[in-house]
Scaffold this motif. Structure first.
Motif, PDB file in Angstrom:
ATOM      1  N   PHE A 121       0.845  -1.188   0.000  1.00  0.00           N
ATOM      2  CA  PHE A 121       0.000   0.000   0.000  1.00  0.00           C
ATOM      3  C   PHE A 121       0.881   1.238   0.000  1.00  0.00           C
ATOM      4  CE2 PHE A 121      -2.212  -3.532   1.794  1.00  0.00           C
ATOM      5  CZ  PHE A 121      -3.486  -3.451   1.252  1.00  0.00           C
ATOM      6  N   SER A 177      -7.933  -2.654   0.395  1.00  0.00           N
ATOM      7  CA  SER A 177      -7.874  -3.732  -0.604  1.00  0.00           C
ATOM      8  C   SER A 177      -9.268  -4.166  -1.035  1.00  0.00           C
ATOM      9  CB  SER A 177      -7.097  -4.923  -0.051  1.00  0.00           C
ATOM     10  OG  SER A 177      -7.752  -5.476   1.073  1.00  0.00           O
ATOM     11  N   MET A 217       1.473  -5.642   4.195  1.00  0.00           N
ATOM     12  CA  MET A 217       0.565  -6.027   5.272  1.00  0.00           C
ATOM     13  C   MET A 217       1.390  -6.565   6.437  1.00  0.00           C
ATOM     14  SD  MET A 217      -2.697  -6.351   6.206  1.00  0.00           S
ATOM     15  CE  MET A 217      -3.765  -6.495   4.757  1.00  0.00           C
ATOM     16  N   MET A 251      -5.578  -1.483   5.845  1.00  0.00           N
ATOM     17  CA  MET A 251      -5.157  -2.105   4.593  1.00  0.00           C
ATOM     18  C   MET A 251      -6.227  -3.047   4.052  1.00  0.00           C
ATOM     19  SD  MET A 251      -1.142  -2.868   5.442  1.00  0.00           S
ATOM     20  CE  MET A 251      -0.007  -1.533   5.842  1.00  0.00           C
ATOM     21  N   ARG A 296      -4.398   2.708  -1.837  1.00  0.00           N
ATOM     22  CA  ARG A 296      -4.062   1.576  -2.703  1.00  0.00           C
ATOM     23  C   ARG A 296      -3.015   2.025  -3.722  1.00  0.00           C
ATOM     24  NH1 ARG A 296      -9.510   1.340  -2.330  1.00  0.00           N
ATOM     25  NH2 ARG A 296      -9.743   2.557  -4.229  1.00  0.00           N
TER      26      ARG A 296
END
Length: 370
Positions: free
Chosen positions: A3, A157, A226, A153, A209
């Motif tokens: 990210f 996503s 992540m 995150m 993103r």
């Protein structure tokens, strides 16, 4: 999956993000006596002032929630300056706070109620930040900060938001927090040198993103993977010395995820703070990990040496330092790994990758640095 880290903001004992990272790089420390907090020197039998890392005039004269509001607003102002023109789409906000917010209040108040009050104060005063679609509260110390990043995150996503603002605030120098730390013998005092110096601070990260079209116009500061996590059954809260198994697991998993297990260069951010059990766990982790990766060759960085122990905010401070090291060109290699060890046994690894914008290397010239 990674990210984009679009912008950062901070309020620390060394100032905002840019100033704080430069000062830490230069070895500058602004620890000072805490006039309202003393301890008994068992040698002289006199009361002596504790030493900590405060945010100076920013929080001077404030207590409890007022101190955190001051830190948070200054952080959001710093973030807004670097995020100018990048606000777009649906925003979710993730607020990370210590679990002991109600400690020391008179009368005692529920920690969740205090957190909700703090959140409403921030929403009322930070009018320059777009109104969020929703606000998520986390009160699990370091582990809560990692959970907030994971949740942010995940929503990005799943395209349930376009941007995620993760904000952490903590102050261990507040008088209401000092007494409990002294009772637990965790602070550095004249008769207890293997403790930490309390600190305070706030950090905000703006995540998005990865979007190639958007990045061509404005490259991000860095990329975040992540987080990886594991649970150490032997921990401070369990009153058992940790073995390093869980920390080895997150270290190996984080590096494998980025295909960096054999990379000889990188920066390693450790939340060592002077406490003996943390140093012992890291030593055991190094011994266990030497056969699976080359992390022993990575450059170690210990933020607590510059900022003191900042609790909930510790992982985010490391993110800021790593990202600024990339931006200024002194960060080693393409990756920075942040290791997180919570008192409750939660262990995590957060990996950053250098952003696409290549900075011009520093060149020494007559009269200074170019």
């Amino acid at each position: 999956m990674t990210f984009a880290l679009r912008a950062m903001g901070a309020a620390t004992s060394l100032g905002a993000v840019v100033q704080a990272a430069a000062a830490a790089r230069a070895g500058i420390v602004r620890a000072s006596e805490l006039a309202q907090s003393t301890c008994l020197d068992e040698v002289t039998h006199e009361r002596v002032a504790l030493v900590g890392h405060t945010a100076g005039p920013l929080t001077e004269g404030f207590e409890g929630i007022g101190r955190l509001v001051q830190l948070a607003i200054a952080t959001l102002v710093d973030l807004e300056a670097s995020a100018h023109g990048t606000w777009w789409g649906q925003l979710e906000v993730f607020l990370c706070l210590p679990r002991s917010l109600g400690q020391g209040t008179n009368p005692p108040r529920d920690s969740t109620d205090v957190a909700q009050l703090l959140a409403s104060r921030l929403q009322a005063e930070a009018r320059f930040i777009p109104a969020p679609a929703s606000l998520h509260l986390f009160q699990e110390e370091r582990g809560g900060t990692i959970h907030a990043l994971e949740k942010a995150m995940a929503l990005l996503s799943e395209r349930r938001c376009d941007q995620a603002l993760v904000l952490g605030c903590d102050s261990l120098v507040s008088p209401e927090r000092i007494e409990a730390q002294l009772d637990a013998r965790r602070l550095k005092t004249p008769d207890h040198p293997v403790g930490y110096m309390p600190g305070e601070g706030a950090v905000a990260l703006l995540l998005e993103r990865r979007d190639p079209a958007r990045e061509r116009a404005a490259p991000p500061v860095a990329y975040l993977f992540m987080p990886t996590a594991a649970q150490e059954p032997r921990s401070l809260d369990a009153k058992a010395p940790p073995t390093g198994h869980a920390l080895e697991e997150v270290l190996a998993t984080a590096l494998a995820r980025a295909a960096a297990t054999s990379v000889p260069e990188g920066s390693l951010y450790l939340d060592l703070n002077g406490e003996e059990f943390r140093a012992r766990e890291w030593g055991q982790t190094l011994l266990r990990a030497r056969d699976i990766c080359r992390v022993g060759d990575w450059q170690p960085v210990i933020p607590a040496m510059s900022f003191g122990e900042v609790g909930t905010v510790s992982p985010l401070v490391s993110v800021c330092l790593a990202a600024r090291a990339f931006a200024r060109g002194y960060g080693r290699g393409r990756h920075a790994l942040i290791l997180v060890s919570g008192d409750d046994g939660h262990r995590a690894g957060l990996l950053l990758e250098r952003g696409p914008l290549l900075q011009r290397p520093l060149t020494v010239i007559a009269g200074g640095v170019q």
